[in-house]
Structure formats: structure tokens, C-alpha cells
Design a protein around this motif. Structure first.
Motif, PDB file in Angstrom:
ATOM      1  N   GLN A   1       0.838  -1.218   0.000  1.00 15.67           N
ATOM      2  CA  GLN A   1       0.000   0.000   0.000  1.00 15.67           C
ATOM      3  C   GLN A   1       0.869   1.263   0.000  1.00 15.67           C
ATOM      4  OE1 GLN A   1      -2.742  -0.642   3.309  1.00 15.67           O
ATOM      5  NE2 GLN A   1      -4.432   0.008   2.010  1.00 15.67           N
TER       6      GLN A   1
ATOM      7  N   GLN B   1       2.073   1.327  -9.247  1.00 15.50           N
ATOM      8  CA  GLN B   1       1.072   1.603 -10.273  1.00 15.50           C
ATOM      9  C   GLN B   1       1.742   2.183 -11.530  1.00 15.50           C
ATOM     10  OE1 GLN B   1      -2.092   1.029  -8.439  1.00 15.50           O
ATOM     11  NE2 GLN B   1      -2.542   0.308 -10.499  1.00 15.50           N
TER      12      GLN B   1
ATOM     13  N   ILE C   1      -5.171  -2.516  -8.636  1.00 14.39           N
ATOM     14  CA  ILE C   1      -4.992  -1.274  -7.865  1.00 14.39           C
ATOM     15  C   ILE C   1      -4.283  -1.700  -6.582  1.00 14.39           C
ATOM     16  CG2 ILE C   1      -6.160   0.705  -6.812  1.00 14.39           C
ATOM     17  CD1 ILE C   1      -8.621  -0.191  -8.578  1.00 14.39           C
TER      18      ILE C   1
ATOM     19  N   ASN D   1      -3.464  -0.253  -3.809  1.00 15.32           N
ATOM     20  CA  ASN D   1      -3.878   0.114  -2.454  1.00 15.32           C
ATOM     21  C   ASN D   1      -5.266  -0.420  -2.111  1.00 15.32           C
ATOM     22  OD1 ASN D   1      -5.418   1.754  -3.965  1.00 15.32           O
ATOM     23  ND2 ASN D   1      -4.555   3.701  -3.224  1.00 15.32           N
ATOM     24  N   ASN D   2      -5.746  -1.328  -2.935  1.00 15.09           N
ATOM     25  CA  ASN D   2      -7.041  -1.966  -2.671  1.00 15.09           C
ATOM     26  C   ASN D   2      -6.799  -3.449  -2.401  1.00 15.09           C
ATOM     27  OD1 ASN D   2      -9.348  -3.687  -3.751  1.00 15.09           O
ATOM     28  ND2 ASN D   2     -10.337  -1.679  -3.582  1.00 15.09           N
TER      29      ASN D   2
ATOM     30  N   GLU E   1      -8.762  -6.088  -2.187  1.00 11.96           N
ATOM     31  CA  GLU E   1      -9.453  -7.057  -3.049  1.00 11.96           C
ATOM     32  C   GLU E   1      -8.761  -7.158  -4.416  1.00 11.96           C
ATOM     33  OE1 GLU E   1     -11.219  -4.908  -0.983  1.00 11.96           O
ATOM     34  OE2 GLU E   1     -11.497  -6.642   0.327  1.00 11.96           O
ATOM     35  N   SER E   2      -8.355  -6.008  -4.936  1.00  9.70           N
ATOM     36  CA  SER E   2      -7.667  -6.009  -6.228  1.00  9.70           C
ATOM     37  C   SER E   2      -6.320  -6.732  -6.112  1.00  9.70           C
ATOM     38  CB  SER E   2      -7.456  -4.570  -6.689  1.00  9.70           C
ATOM     39  OG  SER E   2      -6.665  -4.554  -7.836  1.00  9.70           O
ATOM     40  N   TYR E   3      -5.621  -6.431  -5.021  1.00 12.28           N
ATOM     41  CA  TYR E   3      -4.308  -7.044  -4.774  1.00 12.28           C
ATOM     42  C   TYR E   3      -4.435  -8.569  -4.628  1.00 12.28           C
ATOM     43  CZ  TYR E   3      -0.400  -8.378  -1.673  1.00 12.28           C
ATOM     44  OH  TYR E   3       0.661  -9.016  -1.073  1.00 12.28           O
TER      45      TYR E   3
ATOM     46  N   GLU F   1      -8.132  -2.879   5.763  1.00 12.42           N
ATOM     47  CA  GLU F   1      -9.524  -2.615   5.322  1.00 12.42           C
ATOM     48  C   GLU F   1      -9.970  -3.641   4.279  1.00 12.42           C
ATOM     49  OE1 GLU F   1     -11.100   1.147   3.920  1.00 12.42           O
ATOM     50  OE2 GLU F   1      -9.713   2.130   5.327  1.00 12.42           O
ATOM     51  N   TYR F   2     -11.192  -4.061   4.388  1.00 12.21           N
ATOM     52  CA  TYR F   2     -11.697  -5.053   3.429  1.00 12.21           C
ATOM     53  C   TYR F   2     -13.175  -4.821   3.166  1.00 12.21           C
ATOM     54  CZ  TYR F   2     -13.772  -7.200   7.532  1.00 12.21           C
ATOM     55  OH  TYR F   2     -14.506  -7.411   8.656  1.00 12.21           O
ATOM     56  N   LYS F   3     -13.667  -5.407   2.052  1.00 10.34           N
ATOM     57  CA  LYS F   3     -15.104  -5.353   1.749  1.00 10.34           C
ATOM     58  C   LYS F   3     -15.602  -6.794   1.751  1.00 10.34           C
ATOM     59  CE  LYS F   3     -14.733  -1.246  -1.066  1.00 10.34           C
ATOM     60  NZ  LYS F   3     -14.402  -0.837  -2.428  1.00 10.34           N
TER      61      LYS F   3
ATOM     62  N   VAL G   1     -13.539  -7.432  -6.710  1.00  9.42           N
ATOM     63  CA  VAL G   1     -13.530  -5.965  -6.752  1.00  9.42           C
ATOM     64  C   VAL G   1     -14.908  -5.416  -7.108  1.00  9.42           C
ATOM     65  CG1 VAL G   1     -12.428  -3.934  -7.804  1.00  9.42           C
ATOM     66  CG2 VAL G   1     -11.098  -6.019  -7.410  1.00  9.42           C
TER      67      VAL G   1
END
Lengths: 267, 297
Positions: free
Chosen positions: A38, A45, A65, A67-68, A70-72, A153-155, A233
């Protein structure tokens, strides 16, 4: 039928535990790297921009992305390592479930019992299905717990969708592999046929991304439908993926059950 | 139909080919209730293939197998509840113990009343993993699994393979005990003395075809011995041209004979001579086939 199911689950418990722990450990490793990633997100990027677009697409990194989470994870864990573990676990299970029993002659112990071949097949099939569910649950939704542990942080919604996509991909792979196990009487041939086909599908997916003239080849690859980035994502699964994965699973299972009921079984 | 019901096992014109190999080629026989029926033939004769067809592991190309009046293919599940089966060259799960195997079978067939007795009878330790067992102990476990639920029919493929003579006798005794309880026993073997010792009747198979179905008393007439006799002095071999005696080879100090049926006449003649040494061996099954079946055909 339950006795055969349960005995098969018990016989394969060590590999299930090992693969599930490996899946969790890999997740933990990637999550431990994530804060550092991050911090370097901007420069990484920029670095990504220097790669050819087709290359990024081929390896599912086009929407990456840094710093995300889920993307990572969709790129680092779920596009390659997770499928690899899943395939190794389930192909080795299916090879041992039927073909190895025939190869070693132990199938005769089962066949001499007053249990129909269909019940034997489905007892074995559901033992593998149980392995599949445990592995998927251990290696995907556990991200939420690990993310909490690492304070990342996560979703959560993405992991539920990812679990569903992972389950369907695993089910199709497993069912096809069980069909191979019923067709062949040697586990080596099962591994060769199943793994061979999966590698071909992986290569097809990469080639189709690199050259426009062969882009339609992607439709013949599970890896095209297994779009981890889309699931994690954007919380989305292509409708076609449902049809392909479930279609392959149902067709392979029906063919395997019918063939196992009819084939000669002898060492 | 009444014939089918009287015979516990009825095999009619069974054929099973693997490509161009005719593993079983028109085999027919019937087994009556309560008898011990031997299925005799050399290795590769088609015994195991025929048994696998009876157990519905493989499907015949043609012919019919009926067991207890039921079709062995379409009603195999119901039949297997009544059949105890011992596989040839017993294949077991290496990482299971004997107890794991016994419990597994009990979960499907139901609790056994005699398994403890069988374990004791065979002096078998069920707590050892199969991979650590000798061939003989694996065979013991296979027999326990076949016998433990007191089946109506026992199908035993080479039941004494790998067992020492003492255990072989235990198997014969247990098999007879099961017979006394009304169990029908079908056992394959390539060992003629074994079949003679225990069976009531025998079907003889060679190259996938039935050579004969005999009562054991008839089979005994077809006994054959190789006798090598060494003399202390010169002997006129023509004196041994007796019924059933064939001179195979004349040596400087002796003669090799092939003796069919009763062996006593040659001994009566030998008693008239000064003998240095005598070597007697039972003829192999192959030799008996060549002598009594191939020649007849």
C-alpha cells in the motif's frame, strides 16, 4: 452409503487439512505484505503502466490497484495460487477415489458389498464435494478474519461472491476429474488427463489475451470464466460462468455415474 | 425354472472376451445347495474372470449367471447381501488396520456374531496396519471379511494362497463347518490335491473353456505321478509296461515313468528288483490336462 462417504473423508483428511492450511498461510503471507505494498502503491502503479496491456490482461492484472486489498488479492492469490491449490487437492482426490481403487484392486472390497455402484460412486463423489466445500470455506472467507487480524480494510461482500465463483470453478474441475477417474483405471492417467486439460485451458486463456486473432479461444478456458478480479472488486460473476461451470459439473457427474455403473471393473 | 431354483449357482454358456483374448469361452456349470464346488484350472485359465462375472465386477459378453434363482447382473446388490467373497491375491487398503476393515464391512453388512471367533481361529491380530502384514496374514483378513457375516454362499478365489499348511487345514475345516450349516461354497484353485481334499465336485477350466465337471471320486482316477527309479543293476524296462504306466526316459542306472491312476502296480513290479532310490512327484495340473483332457479332445 454413509459408511463409504465417511471412510473416504477420513482417508483423505490429512491432504484436506494440509491444503486448507496452505491456502490460509498463503493468504496470511499476502496480507502481511499488503501494508508495505500500500505504501508503495503509487510507484508500483506507475511501474505497471510500463507493461504491455495484453500482458497485464493475460495474467489478470489489467485492473490491479495496489492500495485496494481485493484487487491485490485477486491478482496475487486468487488468480493463480488458489486455483493451483484447489486443482492439486481435487485432482489428487478424484484420482484416488475411483481409479486408484481399481488400480490397487481395493475396488473389489467395495463391489463385493451389497451396495449399488451408483451409491458407491456418489458416496465417493460427495466425499470429494465435502473436501471442496471445506477447502473453499477455509481459503476464501477466512480472508475476512485474517484482514481483521492484520488491521487491513476489506469489503466482505466480495469474499462471498468470490467463494461462490471459487466453488463453481472447483466443482467443474472436480467433476471433470471424477469423470476421468471413472474412465481410466490408473490414477496416473487421471492426473495426466485432468491436469493436462487444465494447463491447456490456462495457456488458451493467455494466448487469447495476447493475440486478437485467437481471442475467441478464451471461451474454451475455465480461467476466462474464473474472473477473480470481477468477483472480488466489482462483486460480479458473469452469467455465462454459472452456465459453463455448472453445465460442465452436471454433465461430467452424470456421465461419470452412468459409466461407472456400466463399466467392467477389474485389476 | 425349477432347475434354476434347485441349483444355487447356475452358469450357462458364459463368454467374456477382452479384445481378441477369449478369457472365458462358453463356460457352463451348476452348483447345488450345500456342496463345496471346486473351480479348478491352471493360472490364466479364466477362473477369476468367471468369478468376476458372477460377482458382477465385469459383465459377460453373452451367457447367463443365476445365483439363488436371481440374475447375477440385474440383482447383484440383493445377491451380494448373501455372498461372502474372497478376492484372489487379496487387495486391501494398506493404511487401514484389520479392525478398520472389519468395522467398515460391519457398517454395511451389519454386526458380525462370529468375527471374534474367526480372529481367534486364525490367530490374527486386527490392530496392525495392512501394509505391515505378511501375505498370509492379508489372506487371513480376507477370509475373515468373507466369512464374518455367515453368508449363504461363499465364493472364494484361491482361498489358501499364501497360507502355510496348518492354516490351509484351518481354512478347510472352517469351510466344512460352513458347509454343515447349509452354506454353499464355490472355490477356485489351481491346486489339485486341495480340491480333492475338500470339494464334492469340481469344474475344470482350461484356456477359458470347460474341460469337464467331475465328482471328486472320478477325478481321483485321473491322478498322475512322475516316478523316477534308480536301480542297483541293469533292468529290463519292458517289464514295467503295465496298464497306466508309460516309460518317459531310460537312464543308465534308472527309468522315468509316468503313472496314470493307481500307483500300486508299479510298486508291485519294483518289489521284484533291487532299487537304489525312488523319487515320486505328483503331476502338475498342466500335465493332467494334457494327458486326460487335451488328448481326449
Amino acid at each position: 452409503m454413509f459408511a463409504i462417504f465417511w471412510r473416504t473423508v477420513r482417508d483423505r483428511k490429512i491432504s484436506l487439512i494440509i491444503y486448507s492450511i496452505l491456502g490460509i498461510l498463503l493468504l496470511a503471507m499476502y496480507l502481511s505484505f499488503f501494508p508495505a505494498i500500500q505504501e508503495q502503491a503509487q510507484s508500483l502503479q506507475e511501474l505497471m503502466k510500463s507493461y504491455p496491456e495484453s500482458f497485464l490482461k493475460a495474467f489478470g492484472m489489467e485492473d490491479m490497484i495496489f492500495n485496494n486489498l481485493e484487487s491485490y488479492l485477486s491478482t496475487e492469490q486468487f488468480s493463480f495460487m488458489w486455483p493451483l491449490l484447489m486443482i492439486l487437492l481435487l485432482v489428487s482426490f478424484s484420482g484416488s477415489a475411483i481409479a486408484r481403487e481399481i488400480e490397487r484392486g481395493t475396488a473389489e472390497i467395495l463391489l463385493a458389498l451389497p451396495v449399488s455402484r451408483l451409491k458407491i460412486f456418489f458416496a465417493k463423489y460427495f466425499a470429494g464435494f465435502f473436501n471442496l466445500i471445506v477447502f473453499v470455506l477455509a481459503s476464501i472467507p477466512s480472508t475476512i478474519l485474517l484482514a481483521k487480524l492484520y488491521g487491513v480494510e476489506y469489503k466482505s461482500e466480495g469474499y462471498i461472491i468470490m467463494s461462490l465463483l471459487g466453488f463453481m470453478f472447483a466443482l467443474a474441475t472436480y467433476s471433470f476429474s471424477m469423470l476421468m477417474s471413472v474412465l481410466f483405471s490408473e490414477k496416473g492417467k487421471v492426473y495426466f488427463a485432468s491436469a493436462g486439460l487444465i494447463v491447456i485451458m490456462y495457456v488458451l486463456n493467455i494466448i487469447s489475451s495476447l493475440k486478437d486473432s485467437v481471442s475467441d479461444l478464451k471461451y474454451f478456458s475455465f480461467f476466462y470464466y474464473f474472473n477473480a478480479g470481477d468477483a472480488l472488486v466489482r462483486n460480479h460473476i458473469d452469467h455465462f460462468a454459472y452456465w459453463i461451470f455448472l453445465g460442465v459439473a452436471v454433465l461430467s457427474t452424470v456421465l461419470a455415474a452412468v459409466w461407472f455403473s456400466r463399466r467392467d471393473i477389474a485389476v | 425354472m425349477s432347475e434354476l431354483i434347485m441349483s444355487v449357482i447356475e452358469v450357462k454358456n458364459l463368454k467374456k472376451y477382452f479384445g481378441s483374448t477369449k478369457a472365458v469361452d462358453g463356460v457352463s456349470f451348476s452348483v447345488e445347495k450345500g456342496e463345496i464346488f471346486g473351480f479348478l484350472g491352471p493360472n490364466g485359465a479364466g477362473k477369476t474372470t468367471a468369478i468376476r462375472c458372477m460377482m458382477d465386477f465385469i459383465r459377460p459378453d453373452s451367457g447367463r449367471i443365476s445365483i439363488l434363482g436371481k440374475d447375477a447382473q440385474s440383482q447383484s446388490v440383493a445377491l451380494k447381501a448373501k455372498i461372502g467373497y474372497l478376492v484372489s491375491g487379496i487387495y486391501l487398503n494398506d493404511y487401514w488396520t484389520g479392525l478398520d476393515h472389519i468395522k467398515f464391512v460391519e457398517q454395511i453388512r451389519g454386526k458380525s456374531k462370529i468375527v471374534r471367533d474367526l480372529v481367534k481361529e486364525f490367530s490374527y491380530n486386527p490392530r496392525i496396519k495392512v501394509r505391515s502384514l505378511s501375505t498370509g496374514n492379508k489372506q487371513k483378513l480376507g477370509l475373515i471379511l468373507a466369512l464374518m457375516n455367515e453368508p449363504e454362499i461363499l465364493i472364494l478365489d484361491e482361498p489358501t494362497a499364501g497360507l502355510d499348511p496348518i492354516l490351509q487345514n484351518s481354512v478347510y475345516r472352517i469351510t466344512r463347518d460352513f458347509q454343515k450349516k447349509g452354506c454353499t461354497v464355490f472355490m477356485s484353485s489351481h491346486n489339485l490335491p486341495e480340491v480333492e481334499k475338500i470339494c464334492d465336485r469340481v469344474a475344470i477350466i482350461k484356456d477359458g473353456k470347460m474341460a469337464d465337471v467331475e465328482k471328486i471320486s472320478n477325478l481321483k482316477d485321473k491322478k498322475m505321478h512322475n516316478v523316477a527309479v534308480y536301480f542297483n543293476g541293469p533292468v529290463d524296462a519292458d517289464k514295467f509296461k503295465l496298464k497306466g504306466v508309460e516309460i518317459v526316459e531310460q537312464m543308465p542306472d534308472g527309468v522315468n515313468f509316468k503313472v496314470k491312476g493307481d500307483i500300486n502296480p508299479i510298486f508291485d513290479e519294483l518289489a521284484k528288483h533291487s532299487v537304489k532310490n525312488v523319487e515320486i512327484s505328483g503331476a502338475t495340473l498342466e500335465e493332467i490336462f494334457l494327458e486326460f483332457y487335451q488328448k481326449e479332445k
